[in-house]
Enzyme design. Structure first.
Site, PDB file in Angstrom:
ATOM      1  N   ARG A 171       0.844  -1.205   0.000  1.00  0.00           N
ATOM      2  CA  ARG A 171       0.000   0.000   0.000  1.00  0.00           C
ATOM      3  C   ARG A 171       0.879   1.256   0.000  1.00  0.00           C
ATOM      4  O   ARG A 171       0.558   2.258  -0.641  1.00  0.00           O
ATOM      5  CB  ARG A 171      -0.904   0.024   1.236  1.00  0.00           C
ATOM      6  CG  ARG A 171      -1.764  -1.206   1.467  1.00  0.00           C
ATOM      7  CD  ARG A 171      -2.924  -1.328   0.506  1.00  0.00           C
ATOM      8  NE  ARG A 171      -2.538  -1.705  -0.846  1.00  0.00           N
ATOM      9  CZ  ARG A 171      -2.101  -2.921  -1.194  1.00  0.00           C
ATOM     10  NH1 ARG A 171      -1.939  -3.875  -0.300  1.00  0.00           N
ATOM     11  NH2 ARG A 171      -1.800  -3.183  -2.442  1.00  0.00           N
TER      12      ARG A 171
ATOM     13  N   GLN B  63     -10.691   9.979   7.161  1.00  0.00           N
ATOM     14  CA  GLN B  63     -10.640   8.554   7.491  1.00  0.00           C
ATOM     15  C   GLN B  63      -9.576   7.843   6.661  1.00  0.00           C
ATOM     16  O   GLN B  63      -9.319   6.654   6.882  1.00  0.00           O
ATOM     17  CB  GLN B  63     -12.004   7.912   7.226  1.00  0.00           C
ATOM     18  CG  GLN B  63     -13.131   8.520   8.035  1.00  0.00           C
ATOM     19  CD  GLN B  63     -14.485   7.975   7.623  1.00  0.00           C
ATOM     20  OE1 GLN B  63     -14.848   6.860   7.968  1.00  0.00           O
ATOM     21  NE2 GLN B  63     -15.239   8.774   6.871  1.00  0.00           N
ATOM     22  N   ASN B  64      -8.977   8.552   5.723  1.00  0.00           N
ATOM     23  CA  ASN B  64      -8.023   7.947   4.797  1.00  0.00           C
ATOM     24  C   ASN B  64      -6.623   7.913   5.394  1.00  0.00           C
ATOM     25  O   ASN B  64      -6.217   8.827   6.118  1.00  0.00           O
ATOM     26  CB  ASN B  64      -8.019   8.718   3.480  1.00  0.00           C
ATOM     27  CG  ASN B  64      -9.387   8.727   2.826  1.00  0.00           C
ATOM     28  OD1 ASN B  64     -10.172   7.791   2.999  1.00  0.00           O
ATOM     29  ND2 ASN B  64      -9.693   9.788   2.093  1.00  0.00           N
ATOM     30  N   VAL B  65      -5.862   6.893   5.036  1.00  0.00           N
ATOM     31  CA  VAL B  65      -4.508   6.744   5.568  1.00  0.00           C
ATOM     32  C   VAL B  65      -3.450   7.219   4.571  1.00  0.00           C
ATOM     33  O   VAL B  65      -2.257   7.119   4.848  1.00  0.00           O
ATOM     34  CB  VAL B  65      -4.236   5.282   5.992  1.00  0.00           C
ATOM     35  CG1 VAL B  65      -5.156   4.886   7.138  1.00  0.00           C
ATOM     36  CG2 VAL B  65      -4.396   4.315   4.823  1.00  0.00           C
ATOM     37  N   ASP B  66      -3.883   7.730   3.424  1.00  0.00           N
ATOM     38  CA  ASP B  66      -2.935   8.285   2.453  1.00  0.00           C
ATOM     39  C   ASP B  66      -2.591   9.729   2.838  1.00  0.00           C
ATOM     40  O   ASP B  66      -3.141  10.286   3.793  1.00  0.00           O
ATOM     41  CB  ASP B  66      -3.517   8.228   1.042  1.00  0.00           C
ATOM     42  CG  ASP B  66      -4.836   8.981   0.933  1.00  0.00           C
ATOM     43  OD1 ASP B  66      -4.834  10.217   1.067  1.00  0.00           O
ATOM     44  OD2 ASP B  66      -5.894   8.333   0.715  1.00  0.00           O
TER      45      ASP B  66
ATOM     46  N   HIS C  52      -7.632   7.443  11.213  1.00  0.00           N
ATOM     47  CA  HIS C  52      -7.307   6.013  11.145  1.00  0.00           C
ATOM     48  C   HIS C  52      -5.831   5.738  10.901  1.00  0.00           C
ATOM     49  O   HIS C  52      -5.461   4.632  10.506  1.00  0.00           O
ATOM     50  CB  HIS C  52      -8.165   5.348  10.068  1.00  0.00           C
ATOM     51  CG  HIS C  52      -9.627   5.398  10.378  1.00  0.00           C
ATOM     52  ND1 HIS C  52     -10.613   5.298   9.417  1.00  0.00           N
ATOM     53  CD2 HIS C  52     -10.281   5.552  11.558  1.00  0.00           C
ATOM     54  CE1 HIS C  52     -11.803   5.396   9.994  1.00  0.00           C
ATOM     55  NE2 HIS C  52     -11.626   5.548  11.282  1.00  0.00           N
TER      56      HIS C  52
ATOM     57  N   GLY D 142     -17.228  11.951   0.245  1.00  0.00           N
ATOM     58  CA  GLY D 142     -16.699  10.651  -0.151  1.00  0.00           C
ATOM     59  C   GLY D 142     -16.761   9.578   0.909  1.00  0.00           C
ATOM     60  O   GLY D 142     -15.873   8.729   0.979  1.00  0.00           O
TER      61      GLY D 142
END
Length: 229
Positions: A56, A86-89, A104, A169
């Site tokens: 990832r 909420q995205n980990v990018d 997250h 989103g």
């Protein structure tokens, strides 16, 4: 400046090419999420989990922010913008957003399995044997299912201080993030951008639903907000 608080989910990153497990029958890039996103999965097969997040992380080097990310960054010229994601990018940061709170966790960080406050930036492979100074294994800095969400309290405070609130989103199915909108101040404008919006429960405010993907809906959000100035 008025404070704009934005909750973003997987939908905004999906337009940049990052897949979400909720689009594929509970599988995340071909893996059962219980095997790669839970403490039990980590204890069962550490090598699998490390390899999964290494892949990832490599993928994240190949993608770019989209127009949705970019416009949210541009809105900092007009508002005090806080992104709760909420995205980990790191696509919000790549686009130029300066106040990003990751509920997250983050793919480009790792932490000690023993000391949750020992966190390092990490953009390459993480392997078994990468240790903290006390000899404890480093793990992905990701909030797995069943774990506490350390950033939730800060997210609640930001939400309660918002002059405008937007949801972009996300299907609003993952708690506790989905419950944040319930803590918005009364009578502030709320905007919900998603092609398949979920249901907002216990929300006192009027919500404008923009049933479009982020790249199409965020430009509309910008126009709405600028007209309120």
């Amino acid at each position: 400046m008025k404070k704009l608080v934005v909750l973003t989910g997987a939908g905004i990153s999906a337009e940049s090419g990052i897949k979400t497990f909720r689009e594929s029958d509970g599988l995340w890039e071909g893996h059962n999420v219980m095997d790669v996103a839970t403490p039990e999965g980590w204890r069962k097969n550490r090598e699998l989990v490390l390899d999964f997040y290494n892949q990832r992380r490599k993928q994240l080097h190949t993608v770019q922010p989209n127009i949705g990310h970019q416009i949210l960054a541009e809105l900092e010229h007009y508002f005090e913008v806080h992104i709760i994601t909420q995205n980990v990018d790191n696509l919000h940061e790549q686009a130029g957003s300066t106040n990003v709170l990751h509920l997250h966790g983050e793919l480009f960080k790792v932490r000690s399995v023993k000391d949750k406050n020992y966190i390092l930036d990490w953009k390459t492979d993480l392997i078994s044997g990468d240790l903290d100074p006390n000899g404890f294994q480093l793990r992905p800095h990701i909030v797995w299912f069943g774990e506490d969400v350390p950033a939730l309290e800060e997210a609640l405070v930001l939400t309660q201080q918002a002059d405008y609130f937007a949801v972009i989103g996300t299907s609003l199915q993952v708690y506790p993030a989905a419950g944040l909108v319930e803590y918005t101040p009364p009578n502030i404008p709320i905007y919900y951008i998603d092609p398949n919006p979920g249901t907002m429960q216990n929300v006192r405010n009027k919500v404008e639903i923009i049933s479009l993907k982020a790249s199409e809906g965020v430009p509309i959000l910008k126009d709405r907000l600028l007209n309120l100035m």
